[in-house]
Design an enzyme around this catalytic site. Structure first.
Site, PDB file in Angstrom:
ATOM      1  N   CYS A   1      -2.165   9.220   2.651  1.00 25.77           N
ATOM      2  CA  CYS A   1      -1.879   8.725   1.295  1.00 25.77           C
ATOM      3  C   CYS A   1      -2.989   9.131   0.334  1.00 25.77           C
ATOM      4  O   CYS A   1      -2.750   9.325  -0.850  1.00 25.77           O
ATOM      5  CB  CYS A   1      -1.725   7.204   1.321  1.00 25.77           C
ATOM      6  SG  CYS A   1      -3.101   6.362   2.116  1.00 25.77           S
TER       7      CYS A   1
ATOM      8  N   GLU B   1       0.883  -1.176   0.000  1.00 27.46           N
ATOM      9  CA  GLU B   1       0.000   0.000   0.000  1.00 27.46           C
ATOM     10  C   GLU B   1       0.918   1.221   0.000  1.00 27.46           C
ATOM     11  O   GLU B   1       1.556   1.512   1.005  1.00 27.46           O
ATOM     12  CB  GLU B   1      -0.892   0.011   1.252  1.00 27.46           C
ATOM     13  CG  GLU B   1      -1.805  -1.196   1.388  1.00 27.46           C
ATOM     14  CD  GLU B   1      -2.951  -1.198   0.396  1.00 27.46           C
ATOM     15  OE1 GLU B   1      -3.197  -0.162  -0.253  1.00 27.46           O
ATOM     16  OE2 GLU B   1      -3.590  -2.252   0.256  1.00 27.46           O
TER      17      GLU B   1
HETATM   18  P1  NAD Z   1       8.532   4.882   4.453  1.00 30.14           P
HETATM   19  O1  NAD Z   1       8.445   4.125   3.180  1.00 30.14           O
HETATM   20  O2  NAD Z   1       9.668   5.769   4.675  1.00 30.14           O
HETATM   21  O3  NAD Z   1       8.528   3.873   5.708  1.00 30.14           O
HETATM   22  C1  NAD Z   1       7.494   2.943   5.918  1.00 30.14           C
HETATM   23  C2  NAD Z   1       7.992   1.839   6.824  1.00 30.14           C
HETATM   24  O4  NAD Z   1       8.992   1.090   6.131  1.00 30.14           O
HETATM   25  C3  NAD Z   1       8.639   2.321   8.120  1.00 30.14           C
HETATM   26  O5  NAD Z   1       8.245   1.470   9.160  1.00 30.14           O
HETATM   27  C4  NAD Z   1      10.123   2.169   7.831  1.00 30.14           C
HETATM   28  O6  NAD Z   1      10.920   1.972   8.964  1.00 30.14           O
HETATM   29  C5  NAD Z   1      10.126   0.923   6.974  1.00 30.14           C
HETATM   30  N1  NAD Z   1      11.298   0.764   6.117  1.00 30.14           N
HETATM   31  C6  NAD Z   1      12.125   1.729   5.640  1.00 30.14           C
HETATM   32  N2  NAD Z   1      13.064   1.172   4.846  1.00 30.14           N
HETATM   33  C7  NAD Z   1      12.831  -0.164   4.822  1.00 30.14           C
HETATM   34  C8  NAD Z   1      13.448  -1.263   4.180  1.00 30.14           C
HETATM   35  N3  NAD Z   1      14.509  -1.100   3.382  1.00 30.14           N
HETATM   36  N4  NAD Z   1      12.938  -2.493   4.382  1.00 30.14           N
HETATM   37  C9  NAD Z   1      11.846  -2.673   5.159  1.00 30.14           C
HETATM   38  N5  NAD Z   1      11.209  -1.662   5.798  1.00 30.14           N
HETATM   39  C10 NAD Z   1      11.696  -0.421   5.626  1.00 30.14           C
HETATM   40  O7  NAD Z   1       7.146   5.647   4.588  1.00 30.14           O
HETATM   41  P2  NAD Z   1       6.708   6.691   5.706  1.00 30.14           P
HETATM   42  O8  NAD Z   1       7.457   7.950   5.492  1.00 30.14           O
HETATM   43  O9  NAD Z   1       6.754   6.058   7.038  1.00 30.14           O
HETATM   44  O10 NAD Z   1       5.140   6.889   5.343  1.00 30.14           O
HETATM   45  C11 NAD Z   1       4.658   7.772   4.385  1.00 30.14           C
HETATM   46  C12 NAD Z   1       4.340   7.050   3.088  1.00 30.14           C
HETATM   47  O11 NAD Z   1       3.391   6.031   3.320  1.00 30.14           O
HETATM   48  C13 NAD Z   1       3.697   7.970   2.060  1.00 30.14           C
HETATM   49  O12 NAD Z   1       4.238   7.711   0.778  1.00 30.14           O
HETATM   50  C14 NAD Z   1       2.237   7.574   2.093  1.00 30.14           C
HETATM   51  O13 NAD Z   1       1.513   7.833   0.925  1.00 30.14           O
HETATM   52  C15 NAD Z   1       2.352   6.110   2.347  1.00 30.14           C
HETATM   53  N6  NAD Z   1       1.097   5.593   2.886  1.00 30.14           N
HETATM   54  C16 NAD Z   1       0.340   4.752   2.104  1.00 30.14           C
HETATM   55  C17 NAD Z   1      -0.882   4.297   2.573  1.00 30.14           C
HETATM   56  C18 NAD Z   1      -1.748   3.378   1.748  1.00 30.14           C
HETATM   57  O14 NAD Z   1      -2.621   2.742   2.309  1.00 30.14           O
HETATM   58  N7  NAD Z   1      -1.561   3.290   0.439  1.00 30.14           N
HETATM   59  C19 NAD Z   1      -1.335   4.689   3.839  1.00 30.14           C
HETATM   60  C20 NAD Z   1      -0.541   5.550   4.584  1.00 30.14           C
HETATM   61  C21 NAD Z   1       0.677   5.995   4.109  1.00 30.14           C
END
Ligand code: NAD
Length: 523
Positions: free
Chosen positions: A288, A254
């Site tokens: 998002c 997502e």
């Molecule tokens: P992010 O991608 O930076 O981090 C998300 C998660 O992934 C965190 O827990 C982080 O620690 C982890 N992570 C980071 N690098 C990783 C790796 N290499 N391997 C595994 N895990 C890793 O996102 P964010 O800044 O926390 O959140 C914002 C983003 O989330 C925005 O792009 C937003 O649109 C998206 N989002 C999507 C939805 C949806 O349902 N489509 C809902 C909410 C937020």
């Protein structure tokens, strides 16, 4: 959007929420005032593997409880959420900097979701008996049973720290999987509190836990579980998918969005403007599915922009406690303000105008002014990349076709909305290339758990909610039962011309669609 700067990591201190013997901790800050409010111990790869192995050991017993037995436990969690509502919201507010009004939706959503999957699981993942499509298989009883992946890993972001962590864990637990969550390093405290409650206050089976850390911990979780549910940026989503490919672990992703709103000339412009203000600024635009781009049919443009600017201009912004003192809260991740500022500055430098807002707020805490931009176009970052802040860009569209072309001109396809006369708006909505559209409303599809919520294009793979939202945590196992039979089937040994041609004639009699072939008179 990705968290470029991790929160401060230091040697373990007393009082950190801990899962094991880690020597590092992550400090958690309150973005509304910058104060340190807690810390968590970082899980090493070994500690992640040990946590997964432990819950894996208890999963079979959890699965054996059946859907009703599991719903009884999840019902206990629902009741705990009701009974500890204020405490849950206090923690969430402290680690995100949200205003109180923006915290409320998460527990409403979670308690409803527990009931939704608890009452629908038998229908969604119960055994299916399938009628054979051909009389050739009439001697068989065909069934499908849905068995959970033993351990599901949930990796979640910081913008809705419970809805996107516990929310994705609920259907997995209800399906019979054990679940390990890695919450965002920026907002780990609320989920940790709930896991503690599950273990010690509710006394739930040891099949639900969390691990803490940054991308490294997330990667270790990918390596150890049987299914990954990831929510976050598309950039991290690609890394998660690549890592999961190493172990052929299935993923559901997502990811980010750049959601368009189309305002047709016959829309109720008051409702459309109020919806755009809320849909663009709620949670400081850190959703998002936030309204980020607005396309307005020419005859309605001036009036809509005036109404939207007035509505956004009067929003109260700042720290809030339980006093309902503000509508727009802080930016949660320390990096996000810089990204929002970069998008807005890029637009202003290229000729856009800010009718209200347009810059970060001075002073303690991390805030960006609620902003309405006009004179924008698709060469600007603010109309192309995910801004994830309290900013909307508004463009005039010559007609519906141009509005649709612009709405679909995006690498993202999460969701969108159309405002206008109901029937016409529905026809336009059906042509937006995204996973969900709202007609004369915004964001609300997320709370309609009955229907799928997922992204097209680079907004994701798979979806949550609805029947598919629990089935994805299961593997179908087809069970083919012989109801009546002799000592051997005609297809078995020995192979003889007579037996083979009998099988061929019977198959042709059933499969041919004309009488001559059915009777074997041709070919
Ligand atoms: P992010 O991608 O930076 O981090 C998300 C998660 O992934 C965190 O827990 C982080 O620690 C982890 N992570 C980071 N690098 C990783 C790796 N290499 N391997 C595994 N895990 C890793 O996102 P964010 O800044 O926390 O959140 C914002 C983003 O989330 C925005 O792009 C937003 O649109 C998206 N989002 C999507 C939805 C949806 O349902 N489509 C809902 C909410 C937020």
């Amino acid at each position: 959007m990705e968290s470029g700067t991790a929160p401060k990591v230091s040697e373990a201190a007393n009082g950190a929420v801990s899962n094991g013997s880690s020597t590092e901790t992550i400090e958690v800050l309150n973005p509304a005032n910058g104060a340190t409010i807690g810390s968590v111990a970082v899980d090493s790869a070994e500690s992640v593997a040990a946590t997964v192995a432990r819950v894996r050991g208890n999963q079979a017993e959890w699965e054996a409880l059946g859907v009703d037995g599991r719903y009884r436990w999840l019902g206990e969690l629902r009741d705990w959420l009701f009974d500890n509502h204020e405490r849950v919201l206090d923690t969430m507010q402290a680690e995100t900097g949200k205003v109180r009004g923006d915290t409320m939706a998460e527990t409403v959503y979670l308690t409803d979701l527990i009931n939704f999957y608890g009452t629908k699981a038998a229908k969604f993942i119960g055994d299916e008996t399938v009628r054979p499509h051909s009389a050739l298989a009439a001697s068989k009883k065909l069934m499908v049973q849905y068995r959970p992946y033993p351990v599901v890993g949930v990796i979640s972001p910081w913008n809705f720290p419970l809805a996107l962590a516990l929310g994705d864990a609920i259907p997995a637990l209800q399906a019979g999987a054990a679940v390990v969550v890695k919450p965002s390093e920026f907002t780990p405290l609320g989920l940790a509190e709930i896991v503690e409650a599950w273990k010690h206050e509710i006394g739930g089976p040891d099949v639900f836990d969390c691990v803490h850390g940054t991308g490294e911990t997330g990667g270790a979780l990918v390596d150890n579980v049987d299914f990954i549910q990831f929510t976050g940026s598309d950039r991290t989503g690609r890394k998660v998918m690549a890592r999961a490919a190493e172990t052929l672990t299935p993923v559901s992703l997502e990811l980010g969005g750049k959601d368009p709103m189309i305002v047709l000339a016959d829309a109720d412009l008051d409702r459309a403007a109020n919806a755009a203000a809320w849909g663009g600024m709620m949670n400081s635009g850190q959703i998002c599915m936030s309204v980020e781009r607005i396309y307005v049919e020419e005859p309605a443009y001036d009036e809509f922009v005036a109404k939207l600017t007035k509505e956004v201009g009067k929003l109260r912004q700042g720290p809030d406690s339980t006093g309902w003192d503000a509508e727009v809260g802080a930016m949660t991740s320390p990096n996000q303000t810089a990204i929002v500022k970069d998008h807005v500055d890029d637009a202003l430098a290229s000729g856009a105008r800010a009718l209200t807002g347009g810059k970060p707020v001075e002073g303690p805490g991390d805030y960006f002014e609620p902003t309405v931009l006009v004179d924008v176009d698709h060469s600007m970052k603010v109309m192309r990349d995910e801004t994830f802040g309290p900013v909307v860009g508004v463009m005039k569209a010559r007609d519906t076709e141009e509005a649709l072309r612009l709405a679909n001109d995006s690498r993202y396809g999460l969701s969108g909305s159309v405002f206008g006369e109901k029937n016409r708006a529905e026809q336009v909505a059906r042509r937006i290339e995204c996973g969900a559209v709202n007609v004369n409303d915004v964001l609300v599809n997320y709370l309609a758990s009955d229907v799928p919520m997922g992204g097209w294009k680079q907004s994701g793979i798979g979806s949550r909610h609805g029947e598919g939202g629990i089935k994805k945590y299961c593997r179908p196992e087809s069970v083919v039962i012989t109801r009546f039979a002799g000592k051997r089937e005609p297809t078995w040994y020995p192979y003889t011309r007579a037996r083979r041609s009998l099988v061929g004639r019977i198959a042709q009699a059933f499969n041919a669609r004309d009488l001559k072939r059915r009777l074997g008179l041709r070919g």
